[in-house]
Design an enzyme around this catalytic site. Structure first.
Site, short mmCIF file in Angstrom:
data_model
loop_
_atom_site.label_atom_id
_atom_site.label_comp_id
_atom_site.label_asym_id
_atom_site.label_seq_id
_atom_site.Cartn_x
_atom_site.Cartn_y
_atom_site.Cartn_z
N HIS A 63 7.12 62.70 -69.70
CA HIS A 63 6.72 64.11 -69.85
C HIS A 63 6.52 64.76 -68.49
O HIS A 63 5.61 64.39 -67.75
CB HIS A 63 5.43 64.20 -70.66
CG HIS A 63 5.07 65.59 -71.07
ND1 HIS A 63 5.84 66.33 -71.94
CD2 HIS A 63 4.03 66.40 -70.73
CE1 HIS A 63 5.28 67.51 -72.12
NE2 HIS A 63 4.19 67.59 -71.39
N HIS A 65 6.80 68.79 -66.42
CA HIS A 65 7.20 70.17 -66.18
C HIS A 65 7.34 70.24 -64.66
O HIS A 65 6.35 70.47 -63.95
CB HIS A 65 6.14 71.16 -66.67
CG HIS A 65 5.63 70.88 -68.05
ND1 HIS A 65 6.40 71.09 -69.17
CD2 HIS A 65 4.46 70.39 -68.49
CE1 HIS A 65 5.69 70.75 -70.24
NE2 HIS A 65 4.51 70.32 -69.86
N GLN A 68 5.82 72.77 -62.06
CA GLN A 68 4.37 72.82 -61.83
C GLN A 68 3.95 72.01 -60.59
O GLN A 68 2.82 72.14 -60.12
CB GLN A 68 3.61 72.36 -63.08
CG GLN A 68 3.79 73.34 -64.24
CD GLN A 68 2.98 72.95 -65.47
OE1 GLN A 68 2.09 72.11 -65.43
NE2 GLN A 68 3.30 73.56 -66.60
N TYR A 128 10.73 74.51 -70.48
CA TYR A 128 10.44 75.71 -71.26
C TYR A 128 10.58 77.01 -70.49
O TYR A 128 10.32 78.08 -71.01
CB TYR A 128 9.06 75.63 -71.91
CG TYR A 128 7.87 75.57 -70.98
CD1 TYR A 128 7.26 76.73 -70.52
CD2 TYR A 128 7.32 74.34 -70.60
CE1 TYR A 128 6.15 76.67 -69.68
CE2 TYR A 128 6.22 74.28 -69.77
CZ TYR A 128 5.63 75.45 -69.31
OH TYR A 128 4.54 75.38 -68.49
N HIS A 214 7.54 73.29 -78.75
CA HIS A 214 6.50 73.25 -77.72
C HIS A 214 5.18 72.69 -78.24
O HIS A 214 4.57 71.82 -77.61
CB HIS A 214 6.28 74.64 -77.12
CG HIS A 214 5.22 74.68 -76.07
ND1 HIS A 214 3.88 74.84 -76.37
CD2 HIS A 214 5.28 74.54 -74.73
CE1 HIS A 214 3.18 74.81 -75.24
NE2 HIS A 214 4.01 74.62 -74.24
N HIS A 239 3.97 68.82 -77.76
CA HIS A 239 2.57 68.75 -77.32
C HIS A 239 1.68 68.80 -78.56
O HIS A 239 1.87 69.67 -79.41
CB HIS A 239 2.19 70.00 -76.52
CG HIS A 239 2.80 70.15 -75.16
ND1 HIS A 239 3.47 71.27 -74.79
CD2 HIS A 239 2.79 69.34 -74.09
CE1 HIS A 239 3.87 71.16 -73.52
NE2 HIS A 239 3.48 70.00 -73.08
N GLU A 242 -4.11 68.37 -77.56
CA GLU A 242 -4.48 68.11 -76.16
C GLU A 242 -5.93 68.51 -75.89
O GLU A 242 -6.61 67.86 -75.13
CB GLU A 242 -3.54 68.89 -75.23
CG GLU A 242 -3.86 68.66 -73.75
CD GLU A 242 -2.93 69.38 -72.80
OE1 GLU A 242 -2.06 70.15 -73.27
OE2 GLU A 242 -3.06 69.19 -71.58
N HIS A 276 0.28 63.79 -75.41
CA HIS A 276 -1.20 63.82 -75.33
C HIS A 276 -1.84 63.16 -76.55
O HIS A 276 -2.40 62.08 -76.41
CB HIS A 276 -1.74 65.26 -75.16
CG HIS A 276 -1.18 65.99 -73.99
ND1 HIS A 276 -1.28 65.51 -72.71
CD2 HIS A 276 -0.48 67.16 -73.90
CE1 HIS A 276 -0.68 66.36 -71.88
NE2 HIS A 276 -0.18 67.37 -72.58
N ASP A 327 3.52 65.05 -66.43
CA ASP A 327 3.14 66.37 -66.96
C ASP A 327 3.12 67.46 -65.88
O ASP A 327 4.15 67.98 -65.50
CB ASP A 327 1.81 66.25 -67.70
CG ASP A 327 1.51 67.45 -68.59
OD1 ASP A 327 2.30 68.39 -68.62
OD2 ASP A 327 0.46 67.45 -69.26
ZN LIG Z 1 3.10 69.33 -71.01
#
Ligand SMILES: [Zn+2]
Length: 458
Positions: A63, A65, A68, A128, A214, A239, A242, A276, A327
């Site tokens: 996982h 992104h 980020q 995304y 998502h 997801h 979480e 998660h 993540d």
């Molecule tokens: Zn995530």
């Protein structure tokens, strides 16, 4: 920028290697093209052999992104109110205003490079960020997906591309907010995007494409039913559960908790990876186990965000499967994620070696499970065996942290006692992409990243 084709027909030698049936000593691995073609144990090193130290199979990051990564360390201040997500959201909005395809590709390449340096040889990119800064689709709907594919090519990491379906701001099909404009799709647009992702990855060796609704907040029940067909043979990631607010909102909407709702209303099976799953009851985690789904744990990000702790000890003792993901990419490394996972469980349960089992030490049990869960969740094999892709991570065991260690104690010392930088080399499809702890294209990738960051943050 694409890495050069890999050399063919070479041999690597290691003082030990973690093979599918356990540790082998004095191991020679023969590689032809992209694959492992021979394995010998108890053989002396010959002058032609490359390699050294201890060899491990590459682990999949279930996982990420990637974009980020650019926000790591910039979101640690509190806002004027009690809102502890304030700095994160401010920075995210600035990024969404300024981050174009060039910047996203540069940041993604940096994250993918650091994943390889940290022992991950495959990444499941939960992608995304689809639209331009105004919220309009790019003329090529898969513009950003193409940049992710380019970053995978530039670094050599194996890619499981998970285009994300995102349509709503909250449970019950709430209309999306302005802040979500770059994520939003409808089902037709998403089907086009998935098809484009398959075309984009057609020439990327061993790429996998799946689909990622998502979350239950962002996808309505009707939309969710379309996902398994769109995923084709690929994995389905979502997801779920979480944070406690999500659980409360789901209960208010449906009368069921998020994982409970999914188990009752979605065809959850071994193709699914539930990212998660932090806030689950025993009935929920037993349900997940019974359906054969993988839980995608992201221990460092979950700690950074203050999410909570998944009941990993009970779940794995019952036979449940997990993979590890980076993540938010605030910090990237296989050993770091496994250490955080174990320590979060110890702090919760007030015990030691809680993820160990009677046959295996903590580090070995964590590593074996993350390897197997990663294979299942990303739809691609990994392991040091004949016929497998030559995805190999070597530890430099000359450091004092490894003095006198052998077998499982090497893994335990790497995860719990060694300094970062203990990874010496990483081979992906037989090509040495990390050497002496550094990616072979680090200088160029780093320079591009610095330029992108000045554009986004400047
Ligand atoms: Zn995530």
């Amino acid at each position: 920028m694409t890495l050069q084709p890999q050399p063919v027909d070479r041999t690597l030698w290691f003082e030990a290697a973690l093979l599918p049936d356990g540790w082998g000593r004095d191991v020679r691995i023969g590689i032809s093209g992209r694959r492992i073609v021979s394995l010998e144990v108890d053989v002396a090193r010959s002058p032609a052999d490359e390699g050294g130290g201890v060899a491990l199979p590459g682990v999949a990051n279930v996982h990420s992104h990637a974009f980020q990564r650019a926000m790591a360390g910039l979101t640690e201040a509190r806002g004027p109110s009690d809102d502890d997500f304030w700095t994160w959201r401010e920075l995210m909005y600035r990024f969404l205003d300024r981050g174009g395809p060039e910047e996203i590709e540069a940041i993604t390449a940096l994250a993918f490079m650091e994943m390889l340096e940290g022992g991950f040889t495959r990444v499941a990119e939960f992608h995304y960020l689809h639209n331009d800064p105004s919220g309009a689709a790019y003329s090529d709907r898969a513009e950003i997906a193409a940049r992710i594919v380019a970053a995978a090519q530039a670094t050599g990491i194996a890619l499981t591309l998970l285009p994300v379906f995102y349509a709503h701001a909250g449970f019950g099909g709430q209309p999306p907010s302005y802040g979500q404009r770059r994520f939003i799709n409808d089902l037709d647009g998403f089907a086009d995007l998935v098809a484009r992702c398959r075309t984009l990855t057609a020439d990327l060796p061993e790429a996998v494409v799946g689909a990622a609704p998502h979350s239950l907040r962002a996808v309505s029940p009707d939309e969710l039913t379309a996902m398994p067909a769109l995923a084709g043979d690929g994995p389905i990631h979502i997801h779920v559960a979480e944070q406690t607010k999500e659980v409360a909102d789901c209960l208010a909407w449906s009368g069921a908790r998020p994982v409970e709702w999914l188990l009752a209303n979605a065809p959850v099976d071994p193709r699914w990876c539930l990212i998660h799953s932090t806030h689950v009851t025993e009935a929920e985690w037993r349900g997940l186990f019974a359906r054969g789904a993988v839980v995608g744990l992201c221990p460092i990000t979950e700690a950074n965000l203050g999410d909570g702790v998944f009941p990993a000890v009970d779940f794995t003792r019952a036979g449940g499967r997990f993979g590890i993901g980076t993540d938010s990419n605030v910090q990237i490394g296989v050993a770091d994620e496994l250490r955080m996972l174990e320590y979060s469980q110890r702090l919760t349960l007030r015990g030691r070696a809680v993820m160990a089992d009677p046959e295996r030490s903590t580090g070995r049990a964590l590593f074996d499970r993350a390897l197997a869960g990663g294979v299942q969740a990303t739809g691609a094999a990994s392991g040091l065996s004949i016929g497998a892709s030559a995805d190999i991570v070597s530890l430099d065991t000359s450091g004092v942290a490894f003095a006198g260690r052998s077998g499982d104690a090497v893994l335990d010392s790497w995860i719990f006692g060694a300094p970062t930088g203990s990874i010496a080399s990483v081979w992906r499809e037989g090509r040495e992409v990390v050497r002496d702890g550094r990616h072979i294209a680090r200088d160029g990738i780093e320079a591009r990243y610095r330029k992108a960051l000045s554009a986004v943050l400047g």
